[in-house]
Design an enzyme around this catalytic site. Structure first.
Site, PDB file in Angstrom:
ATOM      1  N   GLU A  25      43.804   5.862 -26.910  1.00 36.51           N
ATOM      2  CA  GLU A  25      44.636   6.147 -28.081  1.00 36.51           C
ATOM      3  C   GLU A  25      46.120   5.957 -27.783  1.00 36.51           C
ATOM      4  OE1 GLU A  25      44.130  10.914 -27.334  1.00 36.51           O
ATOM      5  OE2 GLU A  25      44.621  10.272 -29.341  1.00 36.51           O
ATOM      6  N   ASP A  51      40.876  14.501 -20.585  1.00 34.11           N
ATOM      7  CA  ASP A  51      41.646  13.296 -20.245  1.00 34.11           C
ATOM      8  C   ASP A  51      41.709  13.022 -18.747  1.00 34.11           C
ATOM      9  OD1 ASP A  51      42.135  12.801 -22.883  1.00 34.11           O
ATOM     10  OD2 ASP A  51      44.156  13.629 -22.883  1.00 34.11           O
ATOM     11  N   THR A  99      48.963  24.906 -20.761  1.00 37.09           N
ATOM     12  CA  THR A  99      48.489  26.217 -20.326  1.00 37.09           C
ATOM     13  C   THR A  99      48.831  26.459 -18.854  1.00 37.09           C
ATOM     14  OG1 THR A  99      46.696  26.082 -21.917  1.00 37.09           O
ATOM     15  CG2 THR A  99      46.419  27.657 -20.109  1.00 37.09           C
ATOM     16  N   GLN A 116      34.397  13.263 -28.785  1.00 35.13           N
ATOM     17  CA  GLN A 116      34.474  13.305 -27.323  1.00 35.13           C
ATOM     18  C   GLN A 116      34.775  14.688 -26.770  1.00 35.13           C
ATOM     19  OE1 GLN A 116      36.941   9.518 -26.183  1.00 35.13           O
ATOM     20  NE2 GLN A 116      37.158   9.898 -28.369  1.00 35.13           N
ATOM     21  N   HIS A 132      37.323  13.357 -32.196  1.00 39.85           N
ATOM     22  CA  HIS A 132      36.859  14.661 -31.734  1.00 39.85           C
ATOM     23  C   HIS A 132      35.440  14.667 -31.191  1.00 39.85           C
ATOM     24  CE1 HIS A 132      40.349  17.004 -32.822  1.00 39.85           C
ATOM     25  NE2 HIS A 132      40.446  16.279 -33.915  1.00 39.85           N
ATOM     26  N   GLY A 172      42.863   9.683 -24.718  1.00 42.96           N
ATOM     27  CA  GLY A 172      43.744   9.365 -23.599  1.00 42.96           C
ATOM     28  C   GLY A 172      45.136   9.047 -24.125  1.00 42.96           C
ATOM     29  N   ARG A 173      45.906  10.088 -24.426  1.00 41.09           N
ATOM     30  CA  ARG A 173      47.227   9.845 -25.003  1.00 41.09           C
ATOM     31  C   ARG A 173      48.172   9.260 -23.958  1.00 41.09           C
ATOM     32  NH1 ARG A 173      49.074  13.720 -29.714  1.00 41.09           N
ATOM     33  NH2 ARG A 173      47.081  12.834 -30.361  1.00 41.09           N
TER      34      ARG A 173
END
Lengths: 343, 343, 343, 343
Positions: free
Chosen positions: B222, B127, B105, B276, B274, B170-171
């Site tokens: 994650e 994150d 965004t 979180q 989800h 946390g990708r």
């Protein structure tokens, strides 16, 4: 190398996290030993202590209170006992002392430091009013508890068309009141920094009622006071046991607002009191307290005495104890205006 | 003056607090009007919006989600539609646009700004990986939820002598993993920033068992990945619906650790997912989100476009969108070491 | 067919769940219509009401308070207004009335029923003192909140070697005090059913101190009273606004225990007050309230008027309103002994 | 007199409250002694135990897990070891044994009782599926945790127009699914008792979408199964470590619903898993567990062996173990219909 640690002053969620961090880092990283003094400075004065090994601090991170106990000791008593203190520290082979506490404890730490006792302070107060650190641990938990409580009171205020006054902690500063008041959608917040005019408070309530809102939630810091001459105000007295007896600002507001708004308007009071001090810390406070404790051990390692660990931005830094105790950190006028504009 | 606002990307506790703050400050302080676009950028592209008056934002401060809805829109779709966007903003008399969102965004906001559309961004991600702001709102809530969950899992791990693996969000970054892991007393934390060696992970577990501890809690972001060549690892694939199908790092760790530790050792997995992202924000996030929203309105008032409101220390400041989207804020090596030393 | 519903008396978590259940079951299952009277009986007397369609009750299940508002109305005022009530019910085509409330509301419901107005009551009180039902909704939430609060106070009591007195709700009965006291590990619980002997209370505290425990938590129901002649006791008075002004049992206990234990012993007080009444209900209360509301609609369907829905074991049954209001459900002596034995 | 106690089977909030109640009542009221066997039946088989004095159970009431540890033991192993069991009980002077556990533990208790070993059982399962007791402790906590989680997921589902599937515990029964589903306002609940027709599930979702609701929350008990022939269904398999490997009903539902609703519709899954088993019990469970433990001691005092303490209405009573283990307590059809009608 042996570190001494003590926790002084009022209860504060996160004290155990500091103790744990000091022990883990001192023992595990440096192979040092840690002595815990009981009940704050009293444990130093009376040579009452316990050996803190890692197994002793297991599982305490999430627990409220302090496994070392705490007490309030008259500072005069401390300064007149410096030889005792030196003797106890020597006898126990303490190379550095880490006092964890609020203004009083840190003042004492600063004074000891100025008398060549190797001290590193860790700031502690739910009130968030210690200077030179962005935030103190305990504050986030206190705000969260107060916010949760005000959230609950909102529904009752609304269902019963009430004015609800909630008294939160903050004898000298409005940090908890402003943060919990904003977070919980309170309509007015009274702080010690800005004496209030009861006529304006009531005018604000009347504007709400006229706009069709039949309830209001008002948060008052315990130290909020009326502007001189605007309202009768009983400042309390000290009783035979040395305790301050005080009707409380919330109760006095309740009577005065009732009188001004008239009997139709139900005005009630909730005093959160010690609820804000106890129990498990928020994750934020567990992390902050652990980091402050860990940094204090590093300060000892580097021989940086007379300092206090402090949060600055995202980092934990060392600041001189002298600076930290020079003044109380009240809410700056700009911050107060910014937060009030969001109510 | 009319402000447009939209919320884009994944859900994040505090979005409603931003919307409320923007509306209250724009309408109450400046007498402006506010248009809310529905479902992120899609509402701008499809001219789907709602008028946001103060009564519309009453009571939303404590609510999770976003009253405006959200969506994920392909950035290419946005850049190819700039004439549509200009048209919709003109048609609705929008003088300034406040997009609230994460990296995608804000990238879009930056691009629009570079094409002379007056934009002020508000950073949003649980994150905590947006640069130029100390913290993003949503992060504190995510950490608190994860910590509460890990607290619960601890007792079961201990009573049943288990290895419990908890996968948190946390990708790309380990902020949530490190903070919740530290706060909840996890024994190891795996992050995307530092590929792990499964042999070392298992050696760490063995050391615990040999020291007499029969359980362990391991937190994995994650996006944690094994160091190349140290463990078989399935990176997943995209299915017929465009969704990523991935066994998950926790599940893969479970199988590998089971294999290495042997059948006696019970290894279980919990994926918080989800949980979180939703529900009521913590007090910290309500305050931070409100302040960021309020500051964005001030930026509009001052004509400071192309900026993003950001937390720096204790203050809300404006930073250039260009700087904020230039890189992802990973956990610095020092911070990672500091936090791990406290596990 | 059209049902009228109203919520009367003090706030209670679960009221909205009852309203929702009545609306969903009446509209969806039977195709009936529902009228909600505003602010308890006052809405009936003043013909102030709102149409309750399913979209109006969406999302209210988890919300505290009551969307209909509540009030306390003098029962004499009701009995002298039966013609008004009949007129309003006729005018709005109300075929059956479901008042949701405590003792006062149900007494009124019973009286109306005995005057041929078709009524089905739903019992509501956080105090759990309505007879003929195993439990009332609101009680579980109140106990949970009080328990959570006492959990927090425990750590402070322990760290600071304090006697902490917690005042919980229960003007006439000790249900909340006994359940929260047991759940939170309080050391003594004082209830209205058994006037206490202050000498015994203090002797119990002394025994703890002598056994090496330096703190104690004492839970007192607001209606707890000293046995006659054992302690000075101020019963309060009614002020100029009709409000009861009362120092409170906790405050009076604090002074008396301080006096008896001496100045060394820190004795503090927390009054939970309205915190126990507001906010989101526990899952238990949401389910119980929904079931009681649903059963009331079935009673209307079956023409079983003059009844009240009630929990008996695991089932929701109907009991005569006459039986339910005949007496207050105090804690039976056996139950009290059983729970105290577990402190 | 010496009582033995053990905790068997899966983790369950309230186990420590039972242990505490047994110790307090046995030691304080009767002057008996208590031996705690470690890790369930394994502690009996391996003569591994600990002396439980009151100081050992201080502060455990609010803690999840079990200080005695637990394990799952093959029942065949128990029945073939009766001489060992007798020997260990004799050697330790155990006059009566109180096993706290679920179906397996109570089956074993019943079998030992039928072989003249003096046993009083205490029922334990978060699933609430033990017969002859209205409720089991652990259930209320599990429902509360699941409800809190679903509350959080709701806001994300709504903001992002998603179908959210939440898998809760309940291998054989739908108690947790129905109670948490009702409490949290889920739109559909799938239980093991009633195999579902996936076409009907999707038709229900479509009806919601057509009525203008763009999101849905679906709660599935882990043991929910499709009606035969209505949907492909993988029942899982047992892997090389003896663990059941199973994609899970939520994941299978996600794929099938995605397939049927089409790629536009975002369908996500959350599996609560062990979160429902650990951590601090609700006040309800602390009280229930304490009462059940206390009653078991009374049963020993009265020589009522072969019995189980149970909640019946508001009282704790004794029921024959033989009756309690004769069948699983599934959700009765009437109750299921009553609860579903309130969704």
């Amino acid at each position: 190398m042996r570190i001494g640690i003590l926790t002084g002053g009022g209860d504060c969620p996160g004290l155990n996290a500091v103790i744990r961090a000091v022990v883990l880092r001192a023992v595990r990283d440096h192979g040092w030993q840690v002595t815990g003094f009981r009940d704050g400075w009293r444990g130093v004065l009376e040579n009452h202590h316990v050996d803190l090994v890692p197994s002793r601090v297991r599982g305490i991170l999430a627990r409220g209170g302090t496994i070392l106990g705490s007490s309030r000791v008259n500072p005069d008593h401390l300064t007149s006992s410096i030889d005792t203190i030196r003797g106890v520290l020597d006898e126990n082979g303490i190379d550095a002392l880490i006092p964890v506490g609020g203004e009083g404890t840190l003042q004492a730490a600063h004074w000891l430091s100025s008398h060549d006792i190797p001290v590193v302070g860790v700031p502690k107060t739910i009130d968030n009013d210690i200077d030179c650190t962005d935030v103190t641990f305990g504050f986030d938990t206190a705000v969260e508890i107060a916010t949760d409580a005000i959230d609950r009171l909102h529904t009752t205020a609304e269902s019963h068309q009430r004015v609800m006054i909630v008294e939160v902690m903050g004898r000298h500063t409005g940090w908890i009141a402003l943060h919990s008041g904003l977070a919980a959608g309170a309509h007015q917040v009274l702080t010690p920094e800005t004496p209030f005019d009861i006529a304006e408070v009531c005018a604000g309530l009347q504007r709400r009622f006229e706009a069709g809102d039949n309830h209001a939630v008002l948060v008052a810091a315990e130290g909020a006071v009326p502007a001189p001459g605007t309202m009768e105000f009983d400042q309390g007295h000290v009783d035979q046991f040395g305790h301050r007896r005080f009707a409380g600002i919330a109760r006095q507001l309740q009577l005065e607002i009732s009188r001004r708004l008239g009997a139709d308007r139900d005005v009630t009071t909730t005093v959160l009191g010690h609820l804000q001090r106890g129990g498990t810390p928020t994750a934020y406070d567990r992390v902050l307290a652990s980091r402050l404790g860990g940094r204090a051990v590093e300060a000892v390692r580097d021989g940086k005495y007379g300092m206090m660990s402090a949060l600055r931005g995202t980092e934990i830094e060392l600041v001189p104890l002298a600076d930290a105790v020079a003044r109380l950190k009240t809410v700056p006028g700009d911050t107060c205006a910014e937060l009030r504009a969001l109510l």
